[in-house]
Design a protein around this motif. Sequence first.
Motif, PDB file in Angstrom:
ATOM      1  N   ASP A  40       0.813  -1.221   0.000  1.00  0.00           N
ATOM      2  CA  ASP A  40       0.000   0.000   0.000  1.00  0.00           C
ATOM      3  C   ASP A  40       0.847   1.274   0.000  1.00  0.00           C
ATOM      4  O   ASP A  40       0.326   2.356   0.287  1.00  0.00           O
ATOM      5  CB  ASP A  40      -0.962   0.028   1.196  1.00  0.00           C
ATOM      6  CG  ASP A  40      -1.932  -1.140   1.170  1.00  0.00           C
ATOM      7  OD1 ASP A  40      -2.399  -1.482   0.071  1.00  0.00           O
ATOM      8  OD2 ASP A  40      -2.212  -1.702   2.245  1.00  0.00           O
ATOM      9  N   LYS A  41       2.123   1.153  -0.322  1.00  0.00           N
ATOM     10  CA  LYS A  41       3.007   2.321  -0.378  1.00  0.00           C
ATOM     11  C   LYS A  41       3.397   2.591  -1.828  1.00  0.00           C
ATOM     12  O   LYS A  41       3.501   1.676  -2.647  1.00  0.00           O
ATOM     13  CB  LYS A  41       4.256   2.105   0.478  1.00  0.00           C
ATOM     14  CG  LYS A  41       3.962   1.970   1.970  1.00  0.00           C
ATOM     15  CD  LYS A  41       5.245   1.749   2.753  1.00  0.00           C
ATOM     16  CE  LYS A  41       4.990   1.729   4.251  1.00  0.00           C
ATOM     17  NZ  LYS A  41       4.161   0.617   4.694  1.00  0.00           N
ATOM     18  N   LYS A  42       3.615   3.856  -2.126  1.00  0.00           N
ATOM     19  CA  LYS A  42       4.039   4.228  -3.469  1.00  0.00           C
ATOM     20  C   LYS A  42       5.551   4.082  -3.575  1.00  0.00           C
ATOM     21  O   LYS A  42       6.296   4.649  -2.784  1.00  0.00           O
ATOM     22  CB  LYS A  42       3.640   5.667  -3.784  1.00  0.00           C
ATOM     23  CG  LYS A  42       3.876   6.056  -5.248  1.00  0.00           C
ATOM     24  CD  LYS A  42       3.307   7.430  -5.547  1.00  0.00           C
ATOM     25  CE  LYS A  42       3.503   7.791  -7.019  1.00  0.00           C
ATOM     26  NZ  LYS A  42       2.931   9.112  -7.340  1.00  0.00           N
ATOM     27  N   THR A  85       9.071   3.373  -6.443  1.00  0.00           N
ATOM     28  CA  THR A  85       9.580   3.527  -7.806  1.00  0.00           C
ATOM     29  C   THR A  85      10.480   2.348  -8.119  1.00  0.00           C
ATOM     30  O   THR A  85      11.356   2.002  -7.319  1.00  0.00           O
ATOM     31  CB  THR A  85      10.368   4.836  -7.957  1.00  0.00           C
ATOM     32  OG1 THR A  85       9.517   5.943  -7.617  1.00  0.00           O
ATOM     33  CG2 THR A  85      10.854   5.008  -9.388  1.00  0.00           C
ATOM     34  N   TYR A 128      12.397   3.636  -2.373  1.00  0.00           N
ATOM     35  CA  TYR A 128      11.320   4.043  -1.463  1.00  0.00           C
ATOM     36  C   TYR A 128      11.908   4.904  -0.355  1.00  0.00           C
ATOM     37  O   TYR A 128      12.863   4.503   0.321  1.00  0.00           O
ATOM     38  CB  TYR A 128      10.624   2.819  -0.869  1.00  0.00           C
ATOM     39  CG  TYR A 128       9.598   3.155   0.188  1.00  0.00           C
ATOM     40  CD1 TYR A 128       8.437   3.852  -0.143  1.00  0.00           C
ATOM     41  CD2 TYR A 128       9.804   2.794   1.513  1.00  0.00           C
ATOM     42  CE1 TYR A 128       7.495   4.170   0.824  1.00  0.00           C
ATOM     43  CE2 TYR A 128       8.863   3.106   2.490  1.00  0.00           C
ATOM     44  CZ  TYR A 128       7.713   3.799   2.140  1.00  0.00           C
ATOM     45  OH  TYR A 128       6.786   4.123   3.099  1.00  0.00           O
ATOM     46  N   SER A 157       6.738   4.362 -11.377  1.00  0.00           N
ATOM     47  CA  SER A 157       6.210   4.509 -10.027  1.00  0.00           C
ATOM     48  C   SER A 157       4.857   3.811  -9.944  1.00  0.00           C
ATOM     49  O   SER A 157       4.139   3.692 -10.942  1.00  0.00           O
ATOM     50  CB  SER A 157       6.051   5.985  -9.656  1.00  0.00           C
ATOM     51  OG  SER A 157       5.063   6.600 -10.470  1.00  0.00           O
ATOM     52  N   GLY A 158       4.503   3.338  -8.758  1.00  0.00           N
ATOM     53  CA  GLY A 158       3.233   2.662  -8.563  1.00  0.00           C
ATOM     54  C   GLY A 158       3.028   2.302  -7.109  1.00  0.00           C
ATOM     55  O   GLY A 158       3.924   2.457  -6.277  1.00  0.00           O
ATOM     56  N   VAL A 159       1.831   1.810  -6.809  1.00  0.00           N
ATOM     57  CA  VAL A 159       1.476   1.426  -5.443  1.00  0.00           C
ATOM     58  C   VAL A 159       1.600  -0.084  -5.305  1.00  0.00           C
ATOM     59  O   VAL A 159       0.985  -0.840  -6.074  1.00  0.00           O
ATOM     60  CB  VAL A 159       0.044   1.872  -5.098  1.00  0.00           C
ATOM     61  CG1 VAL A 159      -0.331   1.430  -3.676  1.00  0.00           C
ATOM     62  CG2 VAL A 159      -0.087   3.385  -5.234  1.00  0.00           C
ATOM     63  N   CYS A 160       2.392  -0.519  -4.335  1.00  0.00           N
ATOM     64  CA  CYS A 160       2.627  -1.950  -4.132  1.00  0.00           C
ATOM     65  C   CYS A 160       1.366  -2.627  -3.599  1.00  0.00           C
ATOM     66  O   CYS A 160       0.776  -2.186  -2.618  1.00  0.00           O
ATOM     67  CB  CYS A 160       3.782  -2.158  -3.157  1.00  0.00           C
ATOM     68  SG  CYS A 160       4.189  -3.895  -2.883  1.00  0.00           S
ATOM     69  N   LEU A 170       2.528  -3.989  -8.794  1.00  0.00           N
ATOM     70  CA  LEU A 170       2.238  -2.571  -8.597  1.00  0.00           C
ATOM     71  C   LEU A 170       0.974  -2.191  -9.350  1.00  0.00           C
ATOM     72  O   LEU A 170       0.781  -2.598 -10.504  1.00  0.00           O
ATOM     73  CB  LEU A 170       3.390  -1.692  -9.097  1.00  0.00           C
ATOM     74  CG  LEU A 170       4.777  -1.850  -8.465  1.00  0.00           C
ATOM     75  CD1 LEU A 170       5.712  -0.788  -9.011  1.00  0.00           C
ATOM     76  CD2 LEU A 170       4.703  -1.775  -6.958  1.00  0.00           C
ATOM     77  N   LYS A 179      -1.644   1.216 -10.496  1.00  0.00           N
ATOM     78  CA  LYS A 179      -1.559   2.644 -10.817  1.00  0.00           C
ATOM     79  C   LYS A 179      -0.157   3.019 -11.298  1.00  0.00           C
ATOM     80  O   LYS A 179       0.408   4.037 -10.906  1.00  0.00           O
ATOM     81  CB  LYS A 179      -1.947   3.500  -9.609  1.00  0.00           C
ATOM     82  CG  LYS A 179      -3.343   3.211  -9.079  1.00  0.00           C
ATOM     83  CD  LYS A 179      -3.654   4.019  -7.831  1.00  0.00           C
ATOM     84  CE  LYS A 179      -5.025   3.676  -7.269  1.00  0.00           C
ATOM     85  NZ  LYS A 179      -5.318   4.417  -6.021  1.00  0.00           N
TER      86      LYS A 179
END
Length: 737
Positions: free
Chosen positions: A37-39, A41, A67, A99-102, A129, A131
């Motif tokens: 839930d963390k963004k 790269t 991160y 970049s994206g949300v895990c 990931l 988004k």
Amino acid sequence: MTRRPLCVICLLVIGWLLVSGKYGMNEDSSWTARFYDKKVTVTGQLVKQEQSTTSNQLYLKNNSISYQSKSYKIPNQKQILIFTDDKTSYRAGSLLNISGVCQEIKEPGNPGQFDLKKYYETKEIQMVLNKGKVLSAGRTYWHIRQFLWDVRERFKRTFLQIANEENASVLDAMLLGDKKELDPEVKKLYQDNGIAHILAISGLHISMLGMALHKLLRKLGISWYLSAAAAGAIMSAYGLMTGFGVSTTRAVIMFLVYLLAGILGRTYDILSALALSAVLILTENPRYLTDAGFLLSFFAVLGVAVLAPLIRNTCSCKNKLLESFLVSLAIQLTTIPIVLYYYFEIPLYGVLLNLVVIPLMSLVLGFGIAGGMAGLIFIPAGIFLVSPCYYILGLYKYLCAAVLNLPLAKIIVGKPDLWQMVVYYLLLLAICLIKSKQKSGEIFKWVWGTAFMMFLISRQPGSGMRITFLDVGQGDGICIQAPGGINCLIDGGSSDVKQAGSKRIEPFLKSRGIRKIDYLFISHMDADHINGIMELLEAYALNLAGENASGVSIRRLVLPKLAKKDEEYLEIEKLAKKNKIMVLYFQKGDKILNGRFSFSCLHPSQNSASEDRNENSMVLQMEYKDFRVFFAGDVEGAGEEEMIDSKELKRADILKVAHHGSRNSTLDTFLDAVRPGIGILSCGKDNRYGHPHVELINRLKRAGVAYYATMDYGALEVSSNGRGMDIRSMKNPKNPN
């Protein structure tokens, strides 16, 4: 066996993998938990790109993660899968910065549910990931792979121009290994009839195309060596272009061994080639040992190479059609345990259907390739050449639909235990090894041996009572397997899980070998209790035997008896009557008696007149000998008070806590009347309602009720012999107590 050293090596490799446990779950799977839930790269090389009209999926390898200004390296150089709305086509091997949300890859919460986590681990995908946003793309790339990607995309565009959308998607799957645009109905139709193998690039495709190409080059006067080298190189490139799935890899390796044997002047041995391909694949990725595609691919070849000749010799077969039937039967016998372990049902007429499907596949492949190549140059020529595929694929579709209308088209057996599978294959081996001097003895051995193996692999109904509170997210779904083979379902829906009916409820029922639901109770008409049921009813299709050809059959639908029926209530009634399902109406005082167990309705009463669906919930009490379970639906407020005032509530061993553990349900006075030993809460993780509410949890604690939530434990199974009980969970197989 000593004449086949590769087979011995293969067995040793498999034995070592089993003993070492390297075929199991990824030992590094917890490594990514810190990023959930963390963004983040990521930077890596693009090894695969899958595009459809709705999504774009990028697969990166040789990755690093950034991160909070810190850089991390993915252990063992696994892949990262990124879902993005960006429809740009990037070059193979190019270095991408994204970049994206895990996303957390969750384990299945129910028996029979598709194991996405295991699937990703088999594909060596370490992180997913959502988004995704591409920040930069490098200019260097892999020229050969990019060329093959471009060829594949040109063929895809051409198929869309020379065929209608449905046939183009089928040709994409058959010839290019791309199932992204495949019509879900066509895919399910093929799966239900046991011919889904033609949709994968497999040995059938490689052998047909490779052998045809090799023979064509030889007829053109090219030497064996050059024609073999050219055919091997082209088929390897074809495998790379289509993604080198496990069955494709196996088939390409075996084809190369065949060509090498010819070059060296050696006899081609199919079992040695099969063993070599298994060793190479498993050495690269041991987790394929538990992959359905890997096992089905290899065991199907074993059926053709080992079992089919033995059966043919027993029958003294000389008729080509009968010979094809026996080969298809041999494949069925060697793969049935695997099919049941992963898919829980047998398409009874699949053996016969393949007698038509497989011979015509050569025409589909031939005309499909010819049409695609011609279409690259001149579209009308492509349309003309691909036209036979329309009729063949249309015939496939017609035959599949017709077969599903026959009685016993699909036999739901259930998921066998591992010991059943081991004993099955030991018996099959014994049948192959034991010889009889008389032909009648050989036939007797095969007939009765096969019958006994089929009986062994079938899941036998257990004794006692078994109740499973399914993990459907924020919703309810309860399955009851009662003595005498009686099966009941109470509700089935979810407000946060899509396709709860087809993805969670139906797979569970099939994995348990449940072919029919004798009583389907619906407590009330909220979506989180009925949308999964609606999904199953809308897909209902009666065959000639009056059974549901598309899944589990339902005998009786039990609804709360209400003075005023809303739109959803009427729709459920309509679907039931359309599908010839008997509809019963339950109110306080009504009972269903069946041998040693019973259902009693405690609510709604004849006087219940609330406009609130929850307050009108049908509340059931099930009794089996001295064992009692209370199913409270979503009852609360006036409905709960009415039952308390009646003074008719009895002590319960199990309470399905009302309304997913809401603040206003299951009052202290209710708990004092029911005095449950265990409370089951059916709710979704991080649901927007805050269920189960802290006040409700405190009430359970004060009453001394042990409670378990499906969001924590997954599906919860309670078994009882009518006196004591045992409770087990999906995510923690040990007793939660």
